[in-house]
Write an enzyme that holds these catalytic residues in place. Structure first.
Site, PDB file in Angstrom:
ATOM      1  N   GLU A   1      36.448  48.145  37.924  1.00 35.30           N
ATOM      2  CA  GLU A   1      36.752  48.900  39.228  1.00 35.30           C
ATOM      3  C   GLU A   1      38.811  49.236  39.178  1.00 35.30           C
ATOM      4  O   GLU A   1      38.927  48.262  37.604  1.00 35.30           O
ATOM      5  CB  GLU A   1      36.775  47.904  40.534  1.00 35.30           C
ATOM      6  CG  GLU A   1      35.417  47.115  41.080  1.00 35.30           C
ATOM      7  CD  GLU A   1      35.407  48.173  42.126  1.00 35.30           C
ATOM      8  OE1 GLU A   1      36.114  48.745  42.290  1.00 35.30           O
ATOM      9  OE2 GLU A   1      34.056  47.729  42.583  1.00 35.30           O
ATOM     10  N   CYS A   2      38.730  49.905  39.384  1.00 34.48           N
ATOM     11  CA  CYS A   2      39.852  50.683  39.118  1.00 34.48           C
ATOM     12  C   CYS A   2      41.236  49.871  39.540  1.00 34.48           C
ATOM     13  O   CYS A   2      42.126  49.951  39.748  1.00 34.48           O
ATOM     14  CB  CYS A   2      40.785  52.010  39.228  1.00 34.48           C
ATOM     15  SG  CYS A   2      40.102  52.348  40.869  1.00 34.48           S
ATOM     16  N   GLY A   3      40.948  48.813  40.905  1.00 42.10           N
ATOM     17  CA  GLY A   3      41.683  47.830  41.819  1.00 42.10           C
ATOM     18  C   GLY A   3      42.572  48.453  42.908  1.00 42.10           C
ATOM     19  O   GLY A   3      42.588  47.539  44.111  1.00 42.10           O
TER      20      GLY A   3
END
Length: 246
Positions: free
Chosen positions: A226-228
């Site tokens: 995940e990129c956040g």
């Protein structure tokens, strides 16, 4: 909608609904403050078409990192015109050149902490600002359970920070997505023809390979899924990256 809503009960009631019906539910539950996000990725046309046929003028938030492939920018332009999107583009206040001068090329450091800093500067902070400026109460996103371990845990409706997240195509698989694209004569990102199943920034995306166990192995060198943007703040590992990073 009350923040004391019973998410388990709501999710149970949405289980038998179609993706379009889930969007209708969201539009009725949140007559104000409903937004959606897009990455203009491989299959982004699906969610953009699905949602805007129900809520044509919904604010569509696009986080432009400044490092997207040229094809993504052209794809975004064409799709925005075709679907007449109410597009809201957000970017980091720190330019790519300034970030590289201060922090170096974070994506080359092969370190999760460096990736997290990059994601916070280029993606998470602009998204947090968008949610605040647009007074978002709920956020439609095209997450699917089969994409990451985190997404396997999601329901049709979840709470992330102060916003509710609604995932109309949560249980769709790749075949469902493909069928929708064909049925509505929608384009996919040109990188699909190059073997990409997901595409983000040019420096951190690659085509799918035979040894890959998940499509997310093709992003972030497989070091993080995940990129956040779709994680609670405590899980996005951005807590330590305060405004001094910008």
């Amino acid at each position: 909608m009350s923040e004391m809503m019973d998410l388990e009960q709501i999710n149970q009631s949405l289980t038998e609904l179609s993706a379009v019906d889930v969007v209708h539910w969201a539009a009725e539950a949140f007559p104000e403050g409903l937004i959606m996000t897009t990455s203009f990725g491989i299959q982004s046309a699906v969610m953009l078409h699905l949602v805007t046929r129900v809520v044509p003028d919904i604010p569509v938030v696009w986080i432009d990192t400044g490092y997207l492939p040229e094809e993504t920018y052209r794809f975004a332009e064409d799709l925005s015109d075709r679907l007449e999107l109410n597009l809201k583009v957000y970017q980091s206040p720190m330019s790519p050149a300034r970030m590289e001068a201060i922090h170096g090329k974070l994506w080359e450091q092969n370190d999760v902490e460096a990736f997290n800093r990059y994601d916070y500067i280029r993606k998470v902070e602009p998204m947090q600002r968008a949610l605040k400026e647009l007074k978002a109460k709920a956020w439609l996103a095209g997450l699917r359970q089969g994409q990451t371990d985190h997404r396997k845990t999601l329901g049709y409706v979840a709470k992330q920070g102060e916003q509710f997240k609604i995932h109309p195509i949560l249980t769709w698989n790749a075949k469902d997505v493909y069928k929708y694209l064909i049925a509505h004569d929608l384009p996919y990102h040109p990188y699909f023809d190059k073997g990409y199943v997901t595409v983000g920034d040019w420096h951190s995306s690659r085509p799918m390979m035979a040894g890959d166990e998940s499509e997310r192995d093709t992003r972030f060198r497989g070091l993080k899924q995940e990129c956040g943007l779709h994680l609670p703040a405590t899980s996005a590992e951005a807590q330590s990256l305060d405004s001094s990073s910008l």
